[in-house]
Design a protein around this motif. Structure first.
Motif, PDB file in Angstrom:
ATOM      1  N   ARG A  31       0.853  -1.191   0.000  1.00  0.00           N
ATOM      2  CA  ARG A  31       0.000   0.000   0.000  1.00  0.00           C
ATOM      3  C   ARG A  31       0.892   1.245   0.000  1.00  0.00           C
ATOM      4  N   ALA A  32       0.446   2.286  -0.665  1.00  0.00           N
ATOM      5  CA  ALA A  32       1.206   3.533  -0.743  1.00  0.00           C
ATOM      6  C   ALA A  32       1.397   4.171   0.622  1.00  0.00           C
ATOM      7  N   ASP A  33       0.490   3.875   1.569  1.00  0.00           N
ATOM      8  CA  ASP A  33       0.590   4.486   2.898  1.00  0.00           C
ATOM      9  C   ASP A  33       1.461   3.675   3.870  1.00  0.00           C
ATOM     10  N   ARG A  34       2.108   2.635   3.404  1.00  0.00           N
ATOM     11  CA  ARG A  34       2.975   1.822   4.257  1.00  0.00           C
ATOM     12  C   ARG A  34       4.387   2.406   4.261  1.00  0.00           C
ATOM     13  N   ASP A  35       4.635   3.350   5.156  1.00  0.00           N
ATOM     14  CA  ASP A  35       5.945   3.980   5.253  1.00  0.00           C
ATOM     15  C   ASP A  35       7.016   3.028   5.788  1.00  0.00           C
ATOM     16  N   ASP A  36       6.587   1.933   6.423  1.00  0.00           N
ATOM     17  CA  ASP A  36       7.536   0.968   6.973  1.00  0.00           C
ATOM     18  C   ASP A  36       8.061   0.009   5.908  1.00  0.00           C
ATOM     19  N   ILE A  37       7.530   0.066   4.689  1.00  0.00           N
ATOM     20  CA  ILE A  37       7.978  -0.810   3.610  1.00  0.00           C
ATOM     21  C   ILE A  37       8.442   0.071   2.456  1.00  0.00           C
ATOM     22  N   GLN A  38       9.767   0.225   2.346  1.00  0.00           N
ATOM     23  CA  GLN A  38      10.352   1.090   1.316  1.00  0.00           C
ATOM     24  C   GLN A  38      11.278   0.337   0.358  1.00  0.00           C
ATOM     25  N   SER A  39      11.792  -0.817   0.792  1.00  0.00           N
ATOM     26  CA  SER A  39      12.737  -1.569  -0.035  1.00  0.00           C
ATOM     27  C   SER A  39      12.501  -3.060   0.171  1.00  0.00           C
ATOM     28  N   LEU A  40      13.174  -3.870  -0.632  1.00  0.00           N
ATOM     29  CA  LEU A  40      13.011  -5.318  -0.500  1.00  0.00           C
ATOM     30  C   LEU A  40      13.402  -5.805   0.892  1.00  0.00           C
ATOM     31  N   ASP A  41      14.376  -5.171   1.509  1.00  0.00           N
ATOM     32  CA  ASP A  41      14.771  -5.576   2.868  1.00  0.00           C
ATOM     33  C   ASP A  41      13.614  -5.469   3.855  1.00  0.00           C
ATOM     34  N   ASP A  42      12.667  -4.583   3.593  1.00  0.00           N
ATOM     35  CA  ASP A  42      11.534  -4.376   4.496  1.00  0.00           C
ATOM     36  C   ASP A  42      10.477  -5.469   4.396  1.00  0.00           C
ATOM     37  N   VAL A  43      10.636  -6.402   3.463  1.00  0.00           N
ATOM     38  CA  VAL A  43       9.688  -7.514   3.312  1.00  0.00           C
ATOM     39  C   VAL A  43       9.827  -8.503   4.477  1.00  0.00           C
ATOM     40  N   ARG A  44      10.993  -8.509   5.104  1.00  0.00           N
ATOM     41  CA  ARG A  44      11.218  -9.420   6.240  1.00  0.00           C
ATOM     42  C   ARG A  44      10.155  -9.199   7.328  1.00  0.00           C
ATOM     43  N   GLU A  45       9.679 -10.303   7.858  1.00  0.00           N
ATOM     44  CA  GLU A  45       8.700 -10.295   8.956  1.00  0.00           C
ATOM     45  C   GLU A  45       7.361  -9.663   8.574  1.00  0.00           C
ATOM     46  N   ASN A  77     -16.540  -3.786  -6.233  1.00  0.00           N
ATOM     47  CA  ASN A  77     -17.649  -3.134  -6.931  1.00  0.00           C
ATOM     48  C   ASN A  77     -17.599  -3.351  -8.448  1.00  0.00           C
ATOM     49  N   GLY A  78     -16.580  -4.085  -8.937  1.00  0.00           N
ATOM     50  CA  GLY A  78     -16.474  -4.391 -10.361  1.00  0.00           C
ATOM     51  C   GLY A  78     -15.760  -3.350 -11.195  1.00  0.00           C
ATOM     52  N   THR A  79     -15.258  -2.283 -10.556  1.00  0.00           N
ATOM     53  CA  THR A  79     -14.503  -1.271 -11.295  1.00  0.00           C
ATOM     54  C   THR A  79     -13.015  -1.448 -11.016  1.00  0.00           C
ATOM     55  N   LEU A  80     -12.194  -0.910 -11.903  1.00  0.00           N
ATOM     56  CA  LEU A  80     -10.748  -1.010 -11.726  1.00  0.00           C
ATOM     57  C   LEU A  80     -10.333  -0.335 -10.418  1.00  0.00           C
ATOM     58  N   ILE A  81      -9.372  -0.943  -9.741  1.00  0.00           N
ATOM     59  CA  ILE A  81      -8.891  -0.375  -8.479  1.00  0.00           C
ATOM     60  C   ILE A  81      -8.101   0.906  -8.756  1.00  0.00           C
ATOM     61  N   ASP A  82      -7.933   1.732  -7.742  1.00  0.00           N
ATOM     62  CA  ASP A  82      -7.147   2.959  -7.846  1.00  0.00           C
ATOM     63  C   ASP A  82      -5.692   2.588  -7.585  1.00  0.00           C
ATOM     64  N   LYS A  83      -4.903   2.505  -8.640  1.00  0.00           N
ATOM     65  CA  LYS A  83      -3.517   2.052  -8.486  1.00  0.00           C
ATOM     66  C   LYS A  83      -2.657   3.038  -7.695  1.00  0.00           C
ATOM     67  N   SER A  84      -3.118   4.270  -7.508  1.00  0.00           N
ATOM     68  CA  SER A  84      -2.342   5.226  -6.710  1.00  0.00           C
ATOM     69  C   SER A  84      -2.335   4.846  -5.228  1.00  0.00           C
ATOM     70  N   LEU A  85      -3.195   3.919  -4.836  1.00  0.00           N
ATOM     71  CA  LEU A  85      -3.212   3.440  -3.452  1.00  0.00           C
ATOM     72  C   LEU A  85      -2.084   2.444  -3.180  1.00  0.00           C
ATOM     73  N   LEU A  86      -1.366   2.053  -4.237  1.00  0.00           N
ATOM     74  CA  LEU A  86      -0.293   1.061  -4.121  1.00  0.00           C
ATOM     75  C   LEU A  86       1.023   1.660  -4.595  1.00  0.00           C
ATOM     76  N   LYS A  87       2.122   1.062  -4.137  1.00  0.00           N
ATOM     77  CA  LYS A  87       3.442   1.472  -4.624  1.00  0.00           C
ATOM     78  C   LYS A  87       4.271   0.231  -4.916  1.00  0.00           C
ATOM     79  N   ILE A  88       5.095   0.342  -5.955  1.00  0.00           N
ATOM     80  CA  ILE A  88       5.996  -0.731  -6.351  1.00  0.00           C
ATOM     81  C   ILE A  88       7.271  -0.585  -5.537  1.00  0.00           C
ATOM     82  N   ILE A  89       7.739  -1.683  -4.976  1.00  0.00           N
ATOM     83  CA  ILE A  89       8.959  -1.673  -4.172  1.00  0.00           C
ATOM     84  C   ILE A  89      10.163  -1.909  -5.088  1.00  0.00           C
TER      85      ILE A  89
END
Length: 192
Positions: A14-28, A98-110
């Motif tokens: 999620r874009a609001d997950r400040d605790d996940i910024q890099s692949l290293d943050d995937v741990r736990e 609801n059957g509509t496309l999700i708002d991709k701005s709510l997500l971020k690519i790591i």
């Protein structure tokens, strides 16, 4: 709509997950993929994690397999999972409840890779992994090379009989079509 010969793997949150910024943050964290054996929603991402020294099953809090990449995207949006692993373009085509496309701005690519392209053209999606052939053909190690070559040759000849065969032939003619296993032929010419 794109007609692409290659695709990549995405690790996202999620874009609001400040605790996940890099692949290293995937741990736990609780991670989700469609399957353990799927290339676009599992294997590509696992390879990148291993390259960073992260054990994709042991270093996460929990690894969930959903059998469906749309469920991975919606699960991350709904906070069922902290991170998700899907193929490029899956986020852009996932529909919400609801059957509509999700708002991709709510997500971020790591850790998206910069400068990805196909034959000099910019790749239109962010990807955490390098790009791989859209049509992956590989042989298990116990299959003799001669058999693998015959099967691949037969599949490429399907181009004369069906649209899917033409797409397969175009992929091998226009790209290096490498694979995670790195044991497939690099082009149509290599298997003739």
């Amino acid at each position: 709509v794109y007609s692409l010969t290659r695709f990549g793997g995405v690790i996202f949150t999620r874009a609001d997950r400040d605790d996940i910024q890099s692949l290293d943050d995937v741990r736990e964290k609780i991670a989700a993929a469609a399957s353990i054996s799927g290339l676009g929603s599992g294997q590509m991402q696992f390879r990148e994690l291993v390259k960073k020294g992260i054990a994709y099953l042991q270093d996460v809090k929990q690894m969930v397999f959903t059998s469906n990449q749309g469920k991975v995207v919606n699960g991350v949006l709904n906070r069922d999972f902290d991170v998700g692993y899907v193929r490029t373009d899956q986020i852009e085509r996932t529909k919400g409840p609801n059957g509509t496309l999700i708002d991709k701005s709510l997500l971020k690519i790591i850790d998206p890779l910069p400068g990805l392209n196909i034959d000099g053209d910019p790749f239109p999606f962010e990807s955490t992994t390098p790009l791989y052939a859209e049509w992956n053909i590989a042989a298990l190690t116990h299959v003799p090379d001669a058999v693998a070559q015959e099967v691949q040759s037969a599949m490429l000849q399907v181009a004369d009989h069906a649209a899917v065969g033409k797409a397969l032939a175009d992929c091998y003619a226009d790209s290096s079509c490498d694979s995670v296993a790195e044991n497939i032929f690099n082009s149509k010419e290599d298997c003739e």
